[in-house]
Design a protein around this motif. Sequence first.
Motif, PDB file in Angstrom:
ATOM      1  N   MET A 191       0.843  -1.183   0.000  1.00 41.64           N
ATOM      2  CA  MET A 191       0.000   0.000   0.000  1.00 41.64           C
ATOM      3  C   MET A 191       0.884   1.240   0.000  1.00 41.64           C
ATOM      4  N   SER A 192       0.479   2.236  -0.750  1.00 32.32           N
ATOM      5  CA  SER A 192       1.226   3.489  -0.751  1.00 32.32           C
ATOM      6  C   SER A 192       0.370   4.585  -0.121  1.00 32.32           C
ATOM      7  N   TYR A 193       1.063   5.573   0.424  1.00 31.62           N
ATOM      8  CA  TYR A 193       0.409   6.701   1.062  1.00 31.62           C
ATOM      9  C   TYR A 193       0.803   7.971   0.324  1.00 31.62           C
ATOM     10  N   HIS A 194      -0.161   8.862   0.156  1.00 33.86           N
ATOM     11  CA  HIS A 194       0.060  10.119  -0.548  1.00 33.86           C
ATOM     12  C   HIS A 194       0.287  11.217   0.492  1.00 33.86           C
ATOM     13  N   ILE A 195       1.437  11.870   0.390  1.00 34.68           N
ATOM     14  CA  ILE A 195       1.760  12.976   1.293  1.00 34.68           C
ATOM     15  C   ILE A 195       1.879  14.259   0.479  1.00 34.68           C
ATOM     16  N   TYR A 196       1.103  15.261   0.858  1.00 34.67           N
ATOM     17  CA  TYR A 196       1.193  16.579   0.240  1.00 34.67           C
ATOM     18  C   TYR A 196       2.179  17.406   1.044  1.00 34.67           C
ATOM     19  N   LEU A 197       3.185  17.949   0.364  1.00 33.47           N
ATOM     20  CA  LEU A 197       4.218  18.749   1.025  1.00 33.47           C
ATOM     21  C   LEU A 197       3.949  20.228   0.780  1.00 33.47           C
ATOM     22  N   ALA A 198       3.336  20.864   1.751  1.00 34.67           N
ATOM     23  CA  ALA A 198       3.007  22.283   1.668  1.00 34.67           C
ATOM     24  C   ALA A 198       4.179  23.083   2.214  1.00 34.67           C
ATOM     25  N   GLY A 199       4.529  24.145   1.540  1.00 33.25           N
ATOM     26  CA  GLY A 199       5.603  24.991   2.051  1.00 33.25           C
ATOM     27  C   GLY A 199       6.311  25.733   0.946  1.00 33.25           C
ATOM     28  N   GLU A 200       7.205  26.585   1.359  1.00 28.74           N
ATOM     29  CA  GLU A 200       7.915  27.440   0.413  1.00 28.74           C
ATOM     30  C   GLU A 200       8.657  26.605  -0.628  1.00 28.74           C
ATOM     31  N   ILE A 201       8.838  27.223  -1.800  1.00 26.45           N
ATOM     32  CA  ILE A 201       9.430  26.509  -2.932  1.00 26.45           C
ATOM     33  C   ILE A 201      10.855  26.968  -3.241  1.00 26.45           C
ATOM     34  N   HIS A 202      11.454  27.714  -2.349  1.00 27.86           N
ATOM     35  CA  HIS A 202      12.748  28.321  -2.645  1.00 27.86           C
ATOM     36  C   HIS A 202      13.944  27.571  -2.062  1.00 27.86           C
ATOM     37  N   SER A 203      13.695  26.531  -1.294  1.00 31.55           N
ATOM     38  CA  SER A 203      14.808  25.764  -0.725  1.00 31.55           C
ATOM     39  C   SER A 203      14.592  24.287  -1.030  1.00 31.55           C
ATOM     40  N   ASP A 204      15.533  23.463  -0.614  1.00 31.19           N
ATOM     41  CA  ASP A 204      15.469  22.031  -0.919  1.00 31.19           C
ATOM     42  C   ASP A 204      14.885  21.203   0.227  1.00 31.19           C
ATOM     43  N   TRP A 205      14.034  21.790   1.049  1.00 31.60           N
ATOM     44  CA  TRP A 205      13.510  21.073   2.207  1.00 31.60           C
ATOM     45  C   TRP A 205      12.743  19.816   1.801  1.00 31.60           C
ATOM     46  N   ARG A 206      12.062  19.836   0.656  1.00 31.65           N
ATOM     47  CA  ARG A 206      11.325  18.650   0.215  1.00 31.65           C
ATOM     48  C   ARG A 206      12.275  17.494  -0.075  1.00 31.65           C
ATOM     49  N   ALA A 207      13.333  17.787  -0.795  1.00 31.63           N
ATOM     50  CA  ALA A 207      14.310  16.741  -1.120  1.00 31.63           C
ATOM     51  C   ALA A 207      14.944  16.191   0.154  1.00 31.63           C
ATOM     52  N   GLU A 208      15.244  17.078   1.091  1.00 27.78           N
ATOM     53  CA  GLU A 208      15.818  16.647   2.371  1.00 27.78           C
ATOM     54  C   GLU A 208      14.851  15.729   3.121  1.00 27.78           C
ATOM     55  N   LEU A 209      13.589  16.111   3.180  1.00 30.41           N
ATOM     56  CA  LEU A 209      12.576  15.310   3.867  1.00 30.41           C
ATOM     57  C   LEU A 209      12.394  13.959   3.167  1.00 30.41           C
ATOM     58  N   GLU A 210      12.247  13.974   1.854  1.00 31.29           N
ATOM     59  CA  GLU A 210      12.045  12.732   1.109  1.00 31.29           C
ATOM     60  C   GLU A 210      13.238  11.797   1.266  1.00 31.29           C
ATOM     61  N   LYS A 211      14.449  12.343   1.262  1.00 31.12           N
ATOM     62  CA  LYS A 211      15.655  11.522   1.436  1.00 31.12           C
ATOM     63  C   LYS A 211      15.658  10.860   2.810  1.00 31.12           C
ATOM     64  N   GLN A 212      15.381  11.643   3.836  1.00 37.83           N
ATOM     65  CA  GLN A 212      15.362  11.084   5.186  1.00 37.83           C
ATOM     66  C   GLN A 212      14.267  10.026   5.338  1.00 37.83           C
ATOM     67  N   ILE A 213      13.114  10.263   4.736  1.00 44.26           N
ATOM     68  CA  ILE A 213      12.032   9.277   4.801  1.00 44.26           C
ATOM     69  C   ILE A 213      12.460   7.983   4.120  1.00 44.26           C
ATOM     70  N   SER A 214      13.058   8.089   2.943  1.00 44.06           N
ATOM     71  CA  SER A 214      13.457   6.871   2.217  1.00 44.06           C
ATOM     72  C   SER A 214      14.541   6.101   2.960  1.00 44.06           C
ATOM     73  N   GLU A 215      15.389   6.797   3.718  1.00 45.64           N
ATOM     74  CA  GLU A 215      16.440   6.137   4.496  1.00 45.64           C
ATOM     75  C   GLU A 215      15.904   5.492   5.766  1.00 45.64           C
ATOM     76  N   GLU A 216      14.817   6.027   6.314  1.00 49.32           N
ATOM     77  CA  GLU A 216      14.326   5.600   7.619  1.00 49.32           C
ATOM     78  C   GLU A 216      13.118   4.661   7.570  1.00 49.32           C
ATOM     79  N   LEU A 217      12.354   4.700   6.484  1.00 50.27           N
ATOM     80  CA  LEU A 217      11.107   3.929   6.435  1.00 50.27           C
ATOM     81  C   LEU A 217      11.059   3.033   5.214  1.00 50.27           C
ATOM     82  N   ASP A 218      10.487   1.886   5.394  1.00 48.06           N
ATOM     83  CA  ASP A 218      10.276   0.959   4.293  1.00 48.06           C
ATOM     84  C   ASP A 218       8.792   0.952   3.933  1.00 48.06           C
ATOM     85  N   VAL A 219       8.304   2.132   3.558  1.00 48.03           N
ATOM     86  CA  VAL A 219       6.902   2.328   3.204  1.00 48.03           C
ATOM     87  C   VAL A 219       6.898   3.122   1.904  1.00 48.03           C
ATOM     88  N   GLU A 220       5.950   2.816   1.029  1.00 46.57           N
ATOM     89  CA  GLU A 220       5.871   3.550  -0.232  1.00 46.57           C
ATOM     90  C   GLU A 220       5.045   4.815  -0.047  1.00 46.57           C
TER      91      GLU A 220
END
Length: 147
Positions: A1-30
């Motif tokens: 099962m996959s879960y849809h996460i909406y990432l609300a927030g400013e678009i001028h920094s790489d916070w989304r990539a940082e969050l997604e990277k940490q999630i992929s390293e820490e969780l085995d969930v799609e």
Amino acid sequence: MSYHIYLAGEIHSDWRAELEKQISEELDVEFIFSGPQENHEKSDAIGETILGTQPDLLYRDIQSSKINNLRTQLFLRKADLVIAYFGEKFRQWNTASDVSLALAENKPVILIRPENLHHPLKELSERANVTVDTIPKAVQVLKYLFD
């Protein structure tokens, strides 16, 4: 099962990539991630791109905001969870607007905001399900939820 996460927030920094990277390293969930259009110029111009030249900048913004609001509404409705990031550098009216829409849609919300933004975001923080001050803490919340 996959879960849809909406990432609300400013678009001028790489916070989304940082969050997604940490999630992929820490969780085995799609997870499927979505959010606002991150190309600022494209976002600002989309009304004229589709509808043609507008009479002035006010109408340019109005037409673009209609299309951007439609995008936000579509992806927020699909979301199982909203993670909203308030950084320190940018004014973040859109983030607050997205969180308010998510809450009105009864979506679970994790709010990330630095401690020094506690006061201006206190009401929004109290409406969110969880408020943390760093991206790693938001990842810890996800680890707990999906452990």
